[in-house]
Design a protein around this motif. Structure first.
Motif, PDB file in Angstrom:
ATOM      1  N   THR A 110      -2.915 -13.246  14.652  1.00  0.00           N
ATOM      2  CA  THR A 110      -3.439 -12.199  13.792  1.00  0.00           C
ATOM      3  C   THR A 110      -3.007 -12.481  12.366  1.00  0.00           C
ATOM      4  N   SER A 111      -3.800 -12.025  11.444  1.00  0.00           N
ATOM      5  CA  SER A 111      -3.524 -12.286  10.040  1.00  0.00           C
ATOM      6  C   SER A 111      -2.964 -11.033   9.375  1.00  0.00           C
ATOM      7  N   ARG A 112      -1.749 -11.120   8.905  1.00  0.00           N
ATOM      8  CA  ARG A 112      -1.173  -9.985   8.177  1.00  0.00           C
ATOM      9  C   ARG A 112      -1.843  -9.837   6.825  1.00  0.00           C
ATOM     10  N   TRP A 113      -2.237 -10.959   6.229  1.00  0.00           N
ATOM     11  CA  TRP A 113      -2.916 -10.890   4.930  1.00  0.00           C
ATOM     12  C   TRP A 113      -4.234 -10.140   5.048  1.00  0.00           C
ATOM     13  N   ALA A 114      -4.954 -10.375   6.122  1.00  0.00           N
ATOM     14  CA  ALA A 114      -6.216  -9.659   6.328  1.00  0.00           C
ATOM     15  C   ALA A 114      -5.950  -8.160   6.468  1.00  0.00           C
ATOM     16  N   LEU A 121      -5.556  -2.290   1.446  1.00  0.00           N
ATOM     17  CA  LEU A 121      -5.781  -2.166   0.001  1.00  0.00           C
ATOM     18  C   LEU A 121      -7.202  -1.688  -0.308  1.00  0.00           C
ATOM     19  N   LEU A 122      -8.174  -2.205   0.423  1.00  0.00           N
ATOM     20  CA  LEU A 122      -9.554  -1.754   0.222  1.00  0.00           C
ATOM     21  C   LEU A 122      -9.703  -0.268   0.532  1.00  0.00           C
ATOM     22  N   TRP A 123      -9.051   0.195   1.612  1.00  0.00           N
ATOM     23  CA  TRP A 123      -9.091   1.617   1.947  1.00  0.00           C
ATOM     24  C   TRP A 123      -8.421   2.450   0.850  1.00  0.00           C
ATOM     25  N   CYS A 124      -7.308   1.969   0.335  1.00  0.00           N
ATOM     26  CA  CYS A 124      -6.614   2.687  -0.747  1.00  0.00           C
ATOM     27  C   CYS A 124      -7.493   2.772  -1.982  1.00  0.00           C
TER      28      CYS A 124
END
Length: 136
Positions: A109-113, A119-122
């Motif tokens: 799994t990608s933590r960056w993703a 961030l997009l939700w924020c």
């Protein structure tokens, strides 16, 4: 030949619970795959889509903050729904879905993703608040 020292009862219960949780997670992915596969009978596809959507949804039939009953749906509805789907899907097909699900679960799994999504939700929330404050 030496006998292995018996494990504490809580250790075996914990290990069994972990294995059960992993199997449930794999089976949720497997029934999601079954719901999308045209080889699955239509009744199983409808039930599989419903159970997978419920299991993966953040919204519960009974909210988790309600003592005891809040987790009842997670401990009963999802596993019983999975069992019903497994009974409706042909065995060889279900084995294929489980194998694919297990393979998908092994992927990293990608933590960056995840950070990007948060961030997009924020940003979306901030933009919505900005529009609302201008509107009010």
């Amino acid at each position: 030949m030496e006998k292995a020292e018996p494990r504490p009862e809580s250790d075996t219960v914990l290990l069994r619970a972990k294995r059960w949780a992993k199997a449930i997670k794999r089976d949720v992915i497997a029934i999601w795959l079954a719901a999308r596969d045209p080889r699955t009978p239509w009744t199983a596809r409808i039930l599989a889509a419903t159970i997978a959507a419920y299991a993966l949804s953040p919204i519960d039939l009974i909210p988790d903050f309600i003592p005891v009953l809040g987790y009842l749906d997670d401990l009963l509805i999802v596993p019983l729904g999975i069992l019903a789907v497994i009974k409706l899907v042909p065995g060889a097909l279900m084995a294929e879905f489980r194998q694919t699900a297990a393979h998908r679960a092994e992927r990293p799994t990608s933590r960056w993703a995840a950070i990007v999504v948060v961030l997009l939700w924020c940003l979306a929330i901030l933009a919505s608040l900005a529009v609302l404050t201008d509107f009010l």
